[in-house]
Design a protein around this motif. Structure first.
Motif, PDB file in Angstrom:
ATOM      1  N   PHE A   1     -18.580 -24.784   2.447  1.00 12.46           N
ATOM      2  CA  PHE A   1     -19.281 -24.507   3.705  1.00 12.46           C
ATOM      3  C   PHE A   1     -20.103 -23.210   3.588  1.00 12.46           C
ATOM      4  O   PHE A   1     -21.175 -23.087   4.192  1.00 12.46           O
ATOM      5  CB  PHE A   1     -18.260 -24.402   4.842  1.00 12.46           C
ATOM      6  CG  PHE A   1     -18.865 -24.393   6.221  1.00 12.46           C
ATOM      7  CD1 PHE A   1     -19.649 -25.442   6.661  1.00 12.46           C
ATOM      8  CD2 PHE A   1     -18.622 -23.340   7.092  1.00 12.46           C
ATOM      9  CE1 PHE A   1     -20.203 -25.440   7.938  1.00 12.46           C
ATOM     10  CE2 PHE A   1     -19.166 -23.329   8.372  1.00 12.46           C
ATOM     11  CZ  PHE A   1     -19.962 -24.382   8.790  1.00 12.46           C
TER      12      PHE A   1
ATOM     13  N   ILE B   1     -24.241 -22.729   4.263  1.00  9.61           N
ATOM     14  CA  ILE B   1     -24.854 -21.731   5.156  1.00  9.61           C
ATOM     15  C   ILE B   1     -25.952 -20.970   4.417  1.00  9.61           C
ATOM     16  O   ILE B   1     -27.050 -20.767   4.941  1.00  9.61           O
ATOM     17  CB  ILE B   1     -23.777 -20.764   5.698  1.00  9.61           C
ATOM     18  CG1 ILE B   1     -22.836 -21.507   6.653  1.00  9.61           C
ATOM     19  CG2 ILE B   1     -24.420 -19.568   6.404  1.00  9.61           C
ATOM     20  CD1 ILE B   1     -21.625 -20.705   7.084  1.00  9.61           C
TER      21      ILE B   1
ATOM     22  N   LEU C   1     -29.973 -20.789   5.161  1.00  8.85           N
ATOM     23  CA  LEU C   1     -30.710 -19.529   5.328  1.00  8.85           C
ATOM     24  C   LEU C   1     -31.913 -19.442   4.390  1.00  8.85           C
ATOM     25  O   LEU C   1     -32.629 -18.446   4.388  1.00  8.85           O
ATOM     26  CB  LEU C   1     -29.783 -18.332   5.086  1.00  8.85           C
ATOM     27  CG  LEU C   1     -28.694 -18.108   6.142  1.00  8.85           C
ATOM     28  CD1 LEU C   1     -27.709 -17.031   5.682  1.00  8.85           C
ATOM     29  CD2 LEU C   1     -29.312 -17.701   7.472  1.00  8.85           C
TER      30      LEU C   1
ATOM     31  N   ALA D   1     -19.765 -16.506   3.450  1.00  4.98           N
ATOM     32  CA  ALA D   1     -21.202 -16.391   3.730  1.00  4.98           C
ATOM     33  C   ALA D   1     -21.521 -14.996   4.251  1.00  4.98           C
ATOM     34  O   ALA D   1     -22.511 -14.368   3.844  1.00  4.98           O
ATOM     35  CB  ALA D   1     -21.632 -17.458   4.738  1.00  4.98           C
TER      36      ALA D   1
ATOM     37  N   PRO E   1     -25.044 -24.117  11.446  1.00  5.64           N
ATOM     38  CA  PRO E   1     -24.322 -22.981  12.033  1.00  5.64           C
ATOM     39  C   PRO E   1     -25.212 -21.749  12.213  1.00  5.64           C
ATOM     40  O   PRO E   1     -24.916 -20.904  13.047  1.00  5.64           O
ATOM     41  CB  PRO E   1     -23.197 -22.710  11.026  1.00  5.64           C
ATOM     42  CG  PRO E   1     -23.507 -23.527   9.819  1.00  5.64           C
ATOM     43  CD  PRO E   1     -24.410 -24.630  10.244  1.00  5.64           C
ATOM     44  N   VAL E   2     -26.303 -21.661  11.437  1.00  9.29           N
ATOM     45  CA  VAL E   2     -27.205 -20.504  11.585  1.00  9.29           C
ATOM     46  C   VAL E   2     -28.518 -20.925  12.236  1.00  9.29           C
ATOM     47  O   VAL E   2     -29.564 -20.324  12.006  1.00  9.29           O
ATOM     48  CB  VAL E   2     -27.455 -19.800  10.229  1.00  9.29           C
ATOM     49  CG1 VAL E   2     -26.191 -19.073   9.792  1.00  9.29           C
ATOM     50  CG2 VAL E   2     -27.887 -20.794   9.163  1.00  9.29           C
TER      51      VAL E   2
ATOM     52  N   LEU F   1     -20.596 -15.498  12.256  1.00  7.76           N
ATOM     53  CA  LEU F   1     -21.984 -15.942  12.426  1.00  7.76           C
ATOM     54  C   LEU F   1     -22.830 -14.838  13.036  1.00  7.76           C
ATOM     55  O   LEU F   1     -24.001 -14.679  12.684  1.00  7.76           O
ATOM     56  CB  LEU F   1     -22.028 -17.215  13.272  1.00  7.76           C
ATOM     57  CG  LEU F   1     -21.446 -18.435  12.544  1.00  7.76           C
ATOM     58  CD1 LEU F   1     -21.332 -19.620  13.491  1.00  7.76           C
ATOM     59  CD2 LEU F   1     -22.315 -18.805  11.345  1.00  7.76           C
TER      60      LEU F   1
ATOM     61  N   VAL G   1     -26.001 -13.783  10.965  1.00  9.81           N
ATOM     62  CA  VAL G   1     -27.328 -13.960  11.567  1.00  9.81           C
ATOM     63  C   VAL G   1     -28.039 -12.610  11.710  1.00  9.81           C
ATOM     64  O   VAL G   1     -29.233 -12.492  11.431  1.00  9.81           O
ATOM     65  CB  VAL G   1     -27.192 -14.691  12.922  1.00  9.81           C
ATOM     66  CG1 VAL G   1     -28.468 -14.576  13.732  1.00  9.81           C
ATOM     67  CG2 VAL G   1     -26.840 -16.157  12.687  1.00  9.81           C
TER      68      VAL G   1
ATOM     69  N   ALA H   1     -22.732 -23.946  17.443  1.00  8.93           N
ATOM     70  CA  ALA H   1     -22.200 -23.418  16.178  1.00  8.93           C
ATOM     71  C   ALA H   1     -20.792 -23.963  15.917  1.00  8.93           C
ATOM     72  O   ALA H   1     -20.422 -24.242  14.776  1.00  8.93           O
ATOM     73  CB  ALA H   1     -22.184 -21.889  16.208  1.00  8.93           C
TER      74      ALA H   1
ATOM     75  N   SER I   1     -20.849 -27.394  14.570  1.00 11.43           N
ATOM     76  CA  SER I   1     -21.213 -27.443  13.142  1.00 11.43           C
ATOM     77  C   SER I   1     -19.978 -27.378  12.241  1.00 11.43           C
ATOM     78  O   SER I   1     -20.061 -27.674  11.053  1.00 11.43           O
ATOM     79  CB  SER I   1     -22.181 -26.308  12.796  1.00 11.43           C
ATOM     80  OG  SER I   1     -21.504 -25.081  12.593  1.00 11.43           O
TER      81      SER I   1
END
Lengths: 391, 413
Positions: free
Chosen positions: A21, A25, A29, A180, A349-350, B178, B182, B206, B209
């Protein structure tokens, strides 16, 4: 799309299900993520369940969902020629993410010490069940066992059932998220001096971070209590058999009691009874009785009109029909030419970063020619490597 | 990279509250970013647990868990003067974070336009529970509600039971990663473009996901998987088995024929490895109910720790199901995970917190104590914003800088 944050960076992906996972991610990105797989295909490709029950290395749902947006090369790391090629490949990479047994790459002569000496810029992230240098470093764990050791199982489920594993392999998800983030921290830190680092992610630790509230140390150390199942929960069954969550904040106690009265639920509770030591139990009981008097749609509308917090508990079919999720285009369908069908994905998720596209997972070794060609391998060399089974 | 402070030089103006947001800026702080926390009013502070016999909110278990190494200001963000100060501060920050309801930060007087005018390169990250658009926009949410709405609860548990979910407000512990990811990715992008931006991390989307595999399968087959009942298609046996003692359990996961044989030997029943009903993975799966019943009889009298040790020695994944006391007192592998922070004003009252889960090999990170509430008012107003002492006193006297009494009105969890 907006400029990809990790555009131009290359990640070598030696993960299995424990950390795959994380690299998904990084791929989302915008990094170029290359799965480096044994010539017969990586373990992830052979994990069930399979689309159409086809166990051929290309149809596993875990593979299809986690390897989107990535490339695939094959390489036999057990052979010296394979390791030599791997070292060359690592010279083109910014990040290496792996989730093998602690020390497995060291034993092959391509561990952190070897690679760091050769390529000081390289960042390496290792995800292991119990950490790289903890007492249990050599122990095994899958999602269930890590969830047990990290304290999540204990608070999850009904009191009448055994401690319960979450759907969707959440210990792996927690570790993947941490890995990540670790990569982003190291990429940021590397900008100061150009030197990479080795990040050590213990899945057990990551799971333990998910119980910081339910099983906060203070609950035992200051109060002498050991929290148990069901931990935090606030679900109620409505008249139509569908479920909702309900949370009533202190300023809404009075409004909540008025709602009960309007719905004909008899209660002599006063606002003060909903707080204090027994308040949660009282509130839960009242919520249960209230929900039973009406269908879910009516309950949600009633709660929202009164600014009381409530949401549906969604099944997978509910997700597809949920108006809020439809409005937000929560799901993306992707035509996968390899599989010959449409695959459904949730948003990345991002997705916050904007415009994250989703391309299908790579076929095994799909990018051998492109990746090794760019390393300077001639067509003849590639043919020889292929013939001898190194790639 | 500097293992101690790889994020040094990043400054965050942090409006986050409760858990999901502060645990995210905690990661940034743990790695050396300067996180300046705008404290909520006393009524909105997160209920805390205090060490036995203590009344000082600065010793709270949650406060010290979520705010390690951060700076704390009690500038009232809702007053015109306070707003002016914080916008001035935003000009010196890289990031602004909040996890209020959608639109709440703007309603407080901090629209993206305001922040961008103060600092065109600012990265603003909002993290509402269910997003700012659509039928649920504006709804308050808590983490346990988001996990229910995400679909995870329905995949968890046993058939016929209520969809209770995970027993934790799960997104509160995934969204922090996250948030950090981010924010750092946006700063990476800013290095290329020079431009700041406003971002929204929708926690519900999120969280969905995190079940992408299960969604993909449902989307293809049209059939919703039942709750997993502690099972896994790639392992058998796979479950949580009762051991000696009340409510004591051992989690066991056996993969493949080799581990199956090793498991039978370690349990003292090598002959069962040859039982036709369990001869290969497929047959073990077909007869999994019978197999689980058998395994339960094997584990019933065992000590869960001893059993896990024995199975691990045989190469089989197993662990005692750990409760909070086990984690704090029994598990040697979590000894580095839990750390004690000690405040100079209370040297005899250590507070135990979870340390940072992301480790840099070769560097032993010590958890830092959380700031005393309001400890950095003077640093921000005088050092960063250049006000003199008289101006600072005026801000205190007119209530722009709120006074929070450390021993009064502590909400207890």
């Amino acid at each position: 799309m907006a400029e990809a944050p990790l555009g131009g960076l290359r990640v070598l992906d030696l993960t299995d299900e424990k950390a795959v996972f994380a690299t998904r991610i990084l791929a989302d990105l915008g990094a170029e993520v290359i799965r480096v797989e044994p010539p017969e295909g990586g373990r992830l490709r052979r994990l069930a369940p399979f689309l159409g029950d086809i166990d051929d290395g290309e149809h596993g749902y875990l593979h299809l969902s986690h390897n989107a947006n990535k490339a695939s090369v094959t390489l036999d790391l057990t052979r010296p020629e394979g390791r030599a090629l791997f070292v060359r490949l690592a010279g083109t990479a910014d990040v290496l993410v792996e989730s093998g047994r602690p020390g497995w790459l060291d034993e092959l002569g391509i561990g952190w010490a070897d690679l760091h000496a050769r390529y000081p810029r390289l960042i390496m992230v290792s995800v292991t069940p119990f950490g790289l240098d903890n007492p249990w470093r050599d122990r095994k764990a899958n999602d269930l066992v890590a969830s047990a050791a990290g304290g999540l199982l204990w608070v999850c489920g009904s009191p009448e059932d055994p401690p319960t594993q979450a759907g969707g392999d959440q210990a792996y998800k927690l570790a993947g998220l941490a890995a990540a983030t670790a990569t982003m921290v190291a990429l940021t830190g590397r900008q100061a001096d150009g030197v990479g680092a080795h990040l050590d992610i213990s899945i057990q630790d990551c799971v333990a971070m998910s119980v910081v509230q339910t099983s906060n140390p203070g609950i035992y150390l200051a109060r002498g209590r050991i929290p148990g199942r069901p931990g935090m929960t606030a679900v109620h069954r409505c008249q139509d058999g569908r479920w909702v969550t309900l949370n009533v904040a202190v300023p809404r106690y009075r409004v909540f009691l008025e709602w009960l009265a309007e719905a004909g639920v008899e209660s002599d509770a006063r606002p003060a009874d909903l707080g204090g030591p027994n308040g949660a139990v009282t509130l839960h009981g009242l919520g249960r009785r209230l929900a039973a008097t009406m269908d879910r749609a009516e309950f949600l509308a009633g709660a929202w009109r009164r600014d009381i917090m409530s949401l549906p508990v969604n099944s997978l079919p509910d997700l597809a029909e949920c108006d809020h999720l439809q409005f937000n285009q929560a799901f993306i369908d992707v035509d996968d030419e390899v599989i010959g069908t449409t695959l459904g994905f949730p948003r990345s998720p991002v997705d916050a970063l904007g415009g994250v596209g989703i391309a299908g997972a790579p076929r095994l070794g799909e990018h051998n020619a492109a990746v090794y060609g760019a390393l300077g391998c001639s067509a003849d060399e590639l043919a020889a490597l292929s013939k001898s089974g190194v790639i | 990279m500097d293992a101690a402070k790889p994020l040094a030089g990043i400054r965050v103006l942090d409006f986050c509250w409760v858990l999901a947001g502060p645990l995210g800026t905690r990661i940034l702080s743990n790695f050396g970013a300067e996180v300046i926390r705008v404290e909520p009013s006393v009524e909105r502070m997160f209920p805390d647990i205090l060490p036995d016999g203590q009344t000082d909110r600065n010793l709270g278990y949650f406060h010290n868990l979520v705010d390690p190494g951060k700076r704390s200001v009690t500038i009232d963000p809702t007053t015109p003067t306070g707003r002016g100060l914080l916008l001035e501060l935003a000009a010196q920050c890289d990031v602004v974070t909040d996890n209020y309801r959608p639109g709440a930060l703007a309603a407080m007087g901090y629209t993206y336009e305001d922040l961008r005018r103060a600092n065109p390169a600012i990265v603003v990250l909002h993290m509402p529970g269910a997003g700012s658009k659509g039928p649920w926009a504006g709804r308050g949410t808590l983490g346990n509600m988001v996990v229910g709405a995400s679909g995870i609860s329905y995949l968890t548990g046993f058939p016929g039971r209520s969809p209770r979910g995970m027993g934790v407000a799960y997104p509160d512990f995934t969204s922090p990663y996250l948030l950090a990811t981010v924010v750092l990715a946006a700063l990476q992008r800013r290095r290329a473009t020079g431009a700041g931006e406003e971002l929204e991390l929708n926690q519900l989307l999120a969280t969905i996901s995190l079940i992408g595999t299960e969604w993909m399968q449902y989307r293809h087959t049209g059939e919703a998987s039942p709750p997993r009942a502690n099972r896994d298609p790639n392992y058998c046996p796979h479950g949580v088995y009762p051991t000696a003692g009340e409510d004591e359990w051992c989690a066991i996961a056996v993969e493949g024929d080799h581990e199956w044989a090793a498991f039978c030997r370690a349990m003292g029943h090598p002959e069962v490895a040859d039982d036709e009903r369990f001869a290969d993975h497929q047959r073990r799966k077909t007869n999994e109910d019978d197999l689980d019943e058998l395994v339960r009889t094997w584990t019933a009298g065992a000590d869960r720790w001893e059993l896990a040790d024995r199975l691990q020695a045989a190469g089989v994944a197993a662990a005692a199901v750990e409760n909070l006391r086990d984690a704090l007192e029994e598990d040697p592998n979590l000894a580095r995970h839990y750390q004690q922070v000690v405040h100079p004003f209370a040297p005899d009252t250590p507070v135990t917190v979870h340390g940072e889960a992301i480790r840099v090999q070769g560097y032993e990170r010590r958890a830092l104590p959380a700031p005393e509430i309001g400890a950095d008012n003077r640093y921000v107003v005088c050092e960063l914003l250049g006000r003199d002492e008289a101006a600072y006193r005026t801000l205190v006297d007119d209530g722009t800088i709120r006074t929070v009494e450390r021993n009064k009105d502590v909400l207890l969890a």
